[in-house]
Design an enzyme around this catalytic site. Structure first.
Site, short mmCIF file in Angstrom:
data_model
loop_
_atom_site.label_atom_id
_atom_site.label_comp_id
_atom_site.label_asym_id
_atom_site.label_seq_id
_atom_site.Cartn_x
_atom_site.Cartn_y
_atom_site.Cartn_z
N GLU A 44 16.86 13.24 30.05
CA GLU A 44 16.11 14.17 30.89
C GLU A 44 16.96 15.41 31.20
O GLU A 44 18.15 15.30 31.53
CB GLU A 44 15.73 13.45 32.18
CG GLU A 44 14.96 14.25 33.20
CD GLU A 44 14.59 13.40 34.41
OE1 GLU A 44 13.78 13.87 35.23
OE2 GLU A 44 15.11 12.27 34.55
N LYS A 110 6.73 16.63 33.06
CA LYS A 110 6.81 15.43 33.88
C LYS A 110 5.72 15.43 34.95
O LYS A 110 5.53 16.43 35.66
CB LYS A 110 8.19 15.36 34.53
CG LYS A 110 8.51 14.09 35.30
CD LYS A 110 9.97 14.12 35.78
CE LYS A 110 10.39 12.88 36.52
NZ LYS A 110 11.82 12.92 36.91
N CYS A 149 11.25 9.96 32.65
CA CYS A 149 11.82 9.17 33.75
C CYS A 149 10.77 8.53 34.65
O CYS A 149 10.16 7.54 34.30
CB CYS A 149 12.80 10.03 34.54
SG CYS A 149 14.02 9.06 35.48
N ASP A 325 43.04 -0.71 50.20
CA ASP A 325 42.17 0.41 49.80
C ASP A 325 42.91 1.40 48.91
O ASP A 325 42.41 1.77 47.84
CB ASP A 325 41.64 1.12 51.04
CG ASP A 325 40.77 0.22 51.91
OD1 ASP A 325 39.96 -0.52 51.33
OD2 ASP A 325 40.92 0.24 53.14
#
Length: 572
Positions: A44, A110, A149, A325
């Site tokens: 897309e 679309k 999509c 982390d």
């Protein structure tokens, strides 16, 4: 039985890089043409990259996008191509062009525009429903429908109309962002559409990182029964060549218990009568699905790599505390950029434990990254001396902890300014949710790699790193020791927060599933604790707004996804 040879071009465009994207399209096309494909499908808006957002408000950008499409079309030969672009007349449309033999022979606009979660296409585009009749394309003697999509997600969308109007194959081009386990959901949905339409479906998806979004690719083909014929791997560029058998569809339609459809046939744009090759059905590649932790880890690596690469950064700097982390972020960065491009900095203070300093150094050695130590003690003491007259008679508290964090942030930004390295922040979603971070301190930087990963998942990903490597890249002590910010003597996270085993499930319900505090309490969680945690989430909104972007990997992330007002009085 007719067999079409198709190419699924799972490419990684850069939003706005029209020349670079065009070059990718042409290289993939040449491969498909050399392979004697009947059709190649691209993602897309592959001309512009997805999502182009407010770039489409620039008339010059839209005109340049059209010029790039025409350049691509002029390059085409016998292989037809379905390519995404921004179409314009009175309005703008998210569109797909069908190109062959040097020309644009058809355009599909679309029809269903998503306007939820990270999507806001209705801000820019008009649905292609008014004055835009559907048509099919006959390629290799097969009638093909084109959709974009979101069009395929609705059982009542254009795919159903195309199938009833004679389509034997549908090509659906996508810019479908990743979140955990979405690939399974996509395949299940597309299989259902194929069964309903009695036609095969080609699903082509974009790959790569774009700001907070990461696209996983995973393009695939299903037959008319919904069985997967081919699947491209996740998180990598790929041009997958697939021979797709197209049996007559009338039998399935005649036996459909819902009754025979009597819709009029749709107009047909004729391109070719027969396939370009009669080699027979070749073996189609079917990539194995990734396990959950590798899928998540690869998404974080790709999102980080593309954010840095597409914004012109080759190196990063990370504050290595020896904690879980920063350890995970360093591993991701090393895999994204290569160890030679990662710089770890230990910034100890009077409260830093010996094992944290040694764990950080051992990790750096295991990863092969640059490592240096810069003590913040002189800067911290200078702040204390400067503030002493104003703070006279007051007990040391949170302010003193935050000063240390801000000293570290200043050092990292100084290295970034001088060396051109981007600072990667190391906060996770649990901390970000409840505001357990220092604004202008440990939150400072250019990209927040694990901002959408809850703390318990951070531990799981660290265990995955060691499993995948077959050795302890991450020192075992990093995984087993109690988490601590080490900003005061003997500090532990669970002195300020509930244990993460308690905290994370509540955060998931409140942040990702939009449950109210009352609803969470009714699900069996302690009422007082829930009120405390949800209040922390609410009052930290202003801090999160000032945090850097990071990879979205959950169904609902802070940033583009969760858009709560900073100022509000609801306490449900």
């Amino acid at each position: 039985m007719t067999v079409l040879r198709l190419a699924l071009a799972q490419l990684n465009p850069t939003v706005g890089d029209l020349d670079g994207n065009l070059q990718q399209l042409i290289e993939a096309y040449d491969h498909a043409e050399a392979s004697r494909c009947d059709l190649i499908a691209y993602p897309e808006l592959s001309i512009t990259g997805y999502p182009p957002e407010d770039l489409v408000l620039k008339p010059g950008f839209v005109a340049d996008n059209r010029a790039a499409l025409e350049s691509f079309a002029a390059h085409t030969g016998e292989c037809a191509a379905v390519v995404g672009f921004v179409d314009a007349d009175r309005d703008l449309y998210n569109a797909a062009a069908v190109c062959v033999r040097g020309e644009i022979v058809g355009t599909y606009r679309k029809r269903l525009l998503p306007n939820y979660a990270v999507f806001d296409e209705q801000r820019y585009f008009t649905p292609g429903t008014t004055g835009d009749p559907l048509e099919l394309y006959e390629i290799g003697g097969v009638k093909i429908g084109v959709s974009v999509c979101e069009d395929i997600w609705s059982p009542f969308g254009p795919l159903a109309t195309q199938a009833a109007g004679g389509a034997e194959l549908n090509v659906n081009i996508n810019g479908s962002p990743y979140h955990w386990e979405k690939d399974t959901r996509r395949e299940r949905m597309v299989a259902t559409r194929a069964q309903d339409a009695h036609s095969a479906i080609v699903y082509v998806n974009q790959v790569g990182g774009q700001d907070e979004l990461v696209f996983d690719g995973g393009s695939f083909v299903v037959d008319a029964e919904g069985a997967v014929l081919a699947r491209a791997p996740q998180f990598v560029d790929d041009v997958m060549i697939v021979d797709v058998p197209i049996p007559p569809v009338y039998r399935g339609r005649l036996l459909d218990p819902r009754g025979k459809r009597t819709d009029d046939e749709l107009p047909i744009v004729h391109i070719s009568d027969a396939p370009r090759t009669n080699d027979g059905v070749g073996e189609s590649p079917i990539a194995e699905p990734l396990d959950r932790h590798r899928e998540l880890y690869d998404a974080l690596v790709l999102g980080t790599r593309d954010y840095l690469r597409k914004n012109g950064f080759s190196d990063v700097v990370i504050g290595l505390s020896g904690g879980i982390d920063s350890t995970l972020v360093a591993c991701i960065a090393a895999d994204a950029l290569g160890p030679d491009h990662v710089h770890g900095v230990s910034m100890p203070s009077r409260y830093s434990s010996d094992h944290s300093k040694s764990d950080a150094q051992l990790l750096a050695e295991n990863l092969g990254i640059d490592f240096r130590t810069i003590s913040i003690e002189p800067a911290f003491q200078a702040y204390l001396d400067m503030l002493a007259p104003s703070f006279e008679g007051r007990e040391p508290g949170l302010t003193y902890e935050n000063i240390q964090s801000r000293c570290r942030g200043q050092l990292l930004m100084a290295l970034s300014n001088e060396m051109g390295w981007m600072v990667l922040t190391t906060g996770n979603k649990s901390e970000l949710a409840v505001g357990y971070f220092t604004i202008y301190g440990d939150s400072v930087g250019g990209y927040a790699v694990i901002k959408d990963v809850l703390k318990l998942e951070v531990y799981e990903l660290c265990r995955y790193v060691n499993r995948a490597a077959g050795r302890d890249v991450i020192p075992p002590d990093v995984i087993t020791k109690p988490p601590s910010a080490e900003l005061r003597p003997d500090q532990r996270d669970d002195q300020s927060l509930p244990p993460y085993e308690v905290l994370d499930p509540i955060l998931e319900l409140y942040v990702e599933h939009d449950r109210t505090a009352q609803e969470i309490t009714e699900m069996g969680h302690d009422a007082e604790l829930v009120r405390r945690i949800t209040r922390l989430v609410d009052i930290a909104e202003y801090k999160r707004r000032q945090s850097p972007p990071g990879v979205r990997v959950s169904a609902k992330a802070f940033g583009k996804d969760r858009r709560m007002p900073i100022t509000h009085g609801y306490r449900g």
